[in-house]
Design a protein around this motif. Structure first.
Motif, PDB file in Angstrom:
ATOM      1  N   ALA A 204       7.191   0.103   5.246  1.00 53.63           N
ATOM      2  CA  ALA A 204       6.336  -0.064   4.426  1.00 53.63           C
ATOM      3  C   ALA A 204       4.879  -0.571   4.929  1.00 53.63           C
ATOM      4  CB  ALA A 204       6.382  -1.293   3.452  1.00 53.63           C
ATOM      5  N   VAL A 205       3.853  -0.117   4.324  1.00 51.81           N
ATOM      6  CA  VAL A 205       2.605  -0.712   4.784  1.00 51.81           C
ATOM      7  C   VAL A 205       2.084  -1.537   3.494  1.00 51.81           C
ATOM      8  CG1 VAL A 205       0.322  -0.009   5.427  1.00 51.81           C
ATOM      9  CG2 VAL A 205       2.001   1.486   6.033  1.00 51.81           C
ATOM     10  N   ALA A 206       1.433  -2.761   4.199  1.00 52.81           N
ATOM     11  CA  ALA A 206       0.687  -3.663   3.223  1.00 52.81           C
ATOM     12  C   ALA A 206      -0.635  -4.264   3.801  1.00 52.81           C
ATOM     13  CB  ALA A 206       1.868  -4.765   2.839  1.00 52.81           C
TER      14      ALA A 206
ATOM     15  N   TRP B  80      -8.192  -9.046   6.403  1.00 53.70           N
ATOM     16  CA  TRP B  80      -8.322  -7.446   6.741  1.00 53.70           C
ATOM     17  C   TRP B  80      -7.344  -7.155   7.593  1.00 53.70           C
ATOM     18  CZ3 TRP B  80      -9.556  -4.840   2.830  1.00 53.70           C
ATOM     19  CH2 TRP B  80     -10.312  -5.212   1.924  1.00 53.70           C
ATOM     20  N   GLU B  81      -6.066  -7.518   7.389  1.00 53.33           N
ATOM     21  CA  GLU B  81      -4.885  -7.136   8.348  1.00 53.33           C
ATOM     22  C   GLU B  81      -4.352  -5.952   7.606  1.00 53.33           C
ATOM     23  OE1 GLU B  81      -2.296 -10.157  10.606  1.00 53.33           O
ATOM     24  OE2 GLU B  81      -1.392  -9.847   8.457  1.00 53.33           O
ATOM     25  N   VAL B  82      -3.664  -5.063   8.419  1.00 52.67           N
ATOM     26  CA  VAL B  82      -2.702  -4.247   8.073  1.00 52.67           C
ATOM     27  C   VAL B  82      -1.504  -4.302   8.561  1.00 52.67           C
ATOM     28  CG1 VAL B  82      -2.206  -1.339   7.924  1.00 52.67           C
ATOM     29  CG2 VAL B  82      -4.746  -2.287   7.525  1.00 52.67           C
ATOM     30  N   LEU B  83      -0.477  -4.336   7.792  1.00 54.06           N
ATOM     31  CA  LEU B  83       0.850  -4.784   8.134  1.00 54.06           C
ATOM     32  C   LEU B  83       2.024  -3.737   8.109  1.00 54.06           C
ATOM     33  CD1 LEU B  83       3.101  -7.101   9.140  1.00 54.06           C
ATOM     34  CD2 LEU B  83       3.657  -6.895   6.730  1.00 54.06           C
ATOM     35  N   THR B  84       2.548  -3.047   9.101  1.00 53.19           N
ATOM     36  CA  THR B  84       3.574  -2.108   9.083  1.00 53.19           C
ATOM     37  C   THR B  84       4.903  -2.792   9.501  1.00 53.19           C
ATOM     38  OG1 THR B  84       2.079  -0.352   9.786  1.00 53.19           O
ATOM     39  CG2 THR B  84       4.124   0.184   9.738  1.00 53.19           C
ATOM     40  N   ILE B  85       5.935  -2.486   8.574  1.00 50.12           N
ATOM     41  CA  ILE B  85       7.338  -2.965   8.947  1.00 50.12           C
ATOM     42  C   ILE B  85       8.153  -1.671   8.643  1.00 50.12           C
ATOM     43  CG2 ILE B  85       7.638  -3.855   6.477  1.00 50.12           C
ATOM     44  CD1 ILE B  85       9.211  -6.243   8.259  1.00 50.12           C
ATOM     45  N   ALA B  86       9.139  -1.870   9.693  1.00 56.60           N
ATOM     46  CA  ALA B  86      10.136  -0.886   9.365  1.00 56.60           C
ATOM     47  C   ALA B  86      11.443  -1.307   9.673  1.00 56.60           C
ATOM     48  CB  ALA B  86      10.049   0.470  10.572  1.00 56.60           C
ATOM     49  N   LEU B  87      12.660  -1.123   8.850  1.00 58.37           N
ATOM     50  CA  LEU B  87      13.925  -1.481   9.111  1.00 58.37           C
ATOM     51  C   LEU B  87      14.830  -0.082   9.723  1.00 58.37           C
ATOM     52  CD1 LEU B  87      14.500  -3.232   5.549  1.00 58.37           C
ATOM     53  CD2 LEU B  87      13.836  -4.143   7.767  1.00 58.37           C
ATOM     54  N   TRP B  88      15.618  -0.306  10.387  1.00 60.08           N
ATOM     55  CA  TRP B  88      16.379   0.597  11.146  1.00 60.08           C
ATOM     56  C   TRP B  88      17.848   0.247  11.328  1.00 60.08           C
ATOM     57  CZ3 TRP B  88      12.909   4.124  13.180  1.00 60.08           C
ATOM     58  CH2 TRP B  88      11.543   3.717  13.081  1.00 60.08           C
ATOM     59  N   CYS B  89      18.471   1.389  10.857  1.00 56.34           N
ATOM     60  CA  CYS B  89      20.043   1.558  11.002  1.00 56.34           C
ATOM     61  C   CYS B  89      20.337   1.606  12.605  1.00 56.34           C
ATOM     62  CB  CYS B  89      20.448   2.562  10.315  1.00 56.34           C
ATOM     63  SG  CYS B  89      20.214   2.551   8.540  1.00 56.34           S
TER      64      CYS B  89
ATOM     65  N   ALA C 200       0.750  -1.128   0.124  1.00 57.63           N
ATOM     66  CA  ALA C 200      -0.112  -0.158  -0.015  1.00 57.63           C
ATOM     67  C   ALA C 200       0.852   1.175  -0.127  1.00 57.63           C
ATOM     68  CB  ALA C 200      -0.872  -0.004   0.963  1.00 57.63           C
ATOM     69  N   GLY C 201       2.001   1.154   0.316  1.00 61.21           N
ATOM     70  CA  GLY C 201       2.975   2.256   0.644  1.00 61.21           C
ATOM     71  C   GLY C 201       4.268   2.029   0.890  1.00 61.21           C
ATOM     72  N   LEU C 202       5.236   3.025   0.455  1.00 54.38           N
ATOM     73  CA  LEU C 202       6.605   2.838   1.122  1.00 54.38           C
ATOM     74  C   LEU C 202       7.291   4.303   1.494  1.00 54.38           C
ATOM     75  CD1 LEU C 202       9.083   0.411   0.809  1.00 54.38           C
ATOM     76  CD2 LEU C 202       9.571   2.023  -1.340  1.00 54.38           C
TER      77      LEU C 202
ATOM     78  N   PRO D 207       8.347   2.085  -5.778  1.00 56.94           N
ATOM     79  CA  PRO D 207       7.813   3.394  -5.649  1.00 56.94           C
ATOM     80  C   PRO D 207       7.582   3.970  -4.257  1.00 56.94           C
ATOM     81  CG  PRO D 207       6.145   2.073  -6.355  1.00 56.94           C
ATOM     82  CD  PRO D 207       7.364   0.999  -6.376  1.00 56.94           C
ATOM     83  N   ALA D 208       8.099   5.008  -3.996  1.00 54.82           N
ATOM     84  CA  ALA D 208       7.753   5.752  -2.562  1.00 54.82           C
ATOM     85  C   ALA D 208       6.448   6.108  -2.526  1.00 54.82           C
ATOM     86  CB  ALA D 208       8.728   6.624  -2.320  1.00 54.82           C
ATOM     87  N   GLY D 209       5.804   6.390  -1.403  1.00 53.40           N
ATOM     88  CA  GLY D 209       4.480   6.989  -1.216  1.00 53.40           C
ATOM     89  C   GLY D 209       3.433   5.872  -1.256  1.00 53.40           C
ATOM     90  N   ARG D 210       2.286   6.593  -1.527  1.00 52.56           N
ATOM     91  CA  ARG D 210       1.015   5.638  -1.813  1.00 52.56           C
ATOM     92  C   ARG D 210       1.237   5.022  -3.018  1.00 52.56           C
ATOM     93  NH1 ARG D 210      -4.381   8.882  -1.061  1.00 52.56           N
ATOM     94  NH2 ARG D 210      -5.444   7.103  -2.179  1.00 52.56           N
ATOM     95  N   HIS D 211       0.739   3.622  -3.038  1.00 53.80           N
ATOM     96  CA  HIS D 211       0.570   2.773  -4.404  1.00 53.80           C
ATOM     97  C   HIS D 211      -0.865   2.926  -4.811  1.00 53.80           C
ATOM     98  CE1 HIS D 211       4.654   0.561  -3.369  1.00 53.80           C
ATOM     99  NE2 HIS D 211       4.585   1.976  -3.088  1.00 53.80           N
ATOM    100  N   TRP D 212      -1.439   3.587  -4.953  1.00 55.14           N
ATOM    101  CA  TRP D 212      -2.601   3.747  -5.723  1.00 55.14           C
ATOM    102  C   TRP D 212      -2.844   5.165  -5.974  1.00 55.14           C
ATOM    103  CZ3 TRP D 212      -3.098   3.435  -0.547  1.00 55.14           C
ATOM    104  CH2 TRP D 212      -3.605   4.168   0.181  1.00 55.14           C
TER     105      TRP D 212
END
Length: 191
Positions: A143-145, A151-160, A95-97, A186-191
């Motif tokens: 990212a969000v997916a 109907w599950e919203v996933l958020t993942i973050a990678l950290w330095c 859904a977004g990056l 692509p960065a941002g929304r994916h629609w």
């Protein structure tokens, strides 16, 4: 963009050095895989970062379905299945990056999955998740997916470096990052 993850929970007394050596020896094999945005080799170790379990849980952001299929039906995934058994593979629609300013390879990750209550507007939940993507100097990528079957919203973050204490979700250590086509997602929304 497609997100994908499988989680291999290992016995409490499992020698996690086996997983670390596996990633060190084989992680580079996807460093140039066509269609792969990134693969984060995620590991949880019992007693570290609050983890109650030992777990190998690679996370993928795919740029193309063809790249994902080539991996799942190819020798890499078959080798994993031969060593650990065939895991259930979770899949979400991207859904977004957000690309972060963090320099260097990520060392930690946080992952949060939220089931939407019956009657909740999925578009509102996705917009809220996108607006809540971290804006932090140590962020590498977030990212969000969405899994529309559950109907599950996933958020993942990678950290330095270490994940900030304020970052919600399950905590992982990143043992390797393959990122052959991350710059093409692509960065941002994916629609």
């Amino acid at each position: 963009m497609h997100a994908m993850q499988y989680e291999i929970t290992l016995p409490a007394d499992y020698d996690m050095g086996i997983v670390r050596r596996r990633v060190a020896a084989r992680g580079h094999l996807l460093d140039d895989h066509p269609g792969l945005g990134l693969k984060a080799y995620l590991v949880r170790e019992r007693g570290l970062d609050g983890s109650p379990v030992n777990e190998y849980a690679p996370f993928y952001l795919w740029r193309t379905a063809e790249g994902m299929n080539a991996f799942l039906w190819g020798p890499g995934f078959r080798g994993l299945c031969a060593d650990f058994g065939r895991p259930a593979v979770r899949h979400w629609l991207g859904a977004g990056l957000r690309r972060g300013p963090g320099a260097g390879p990520p060392a930690a990750a946080t992952r949060r999955a939220e089931r939407l209550p019956e009657g909740a507007d999925p578009a509102v939940a996705v917009e809220r998740a996108l607006a809540g993507l971290p804006d932090h100097p140590d962020l590498h990528t977030a990212a969000v997916a969405v899994d529309p079957a559950r109907w599950e919203v996933l958020t993942i973050a990678l950290w330095c470096g270490a994940a900030p204490d304020t970052a919600p979700g399950t905590r992982y250590r990143v043992h390797h990052l393959s990122r052959p086509e991350l710059d093409r997602l692509p960065a941002g929304r994916h629609w």
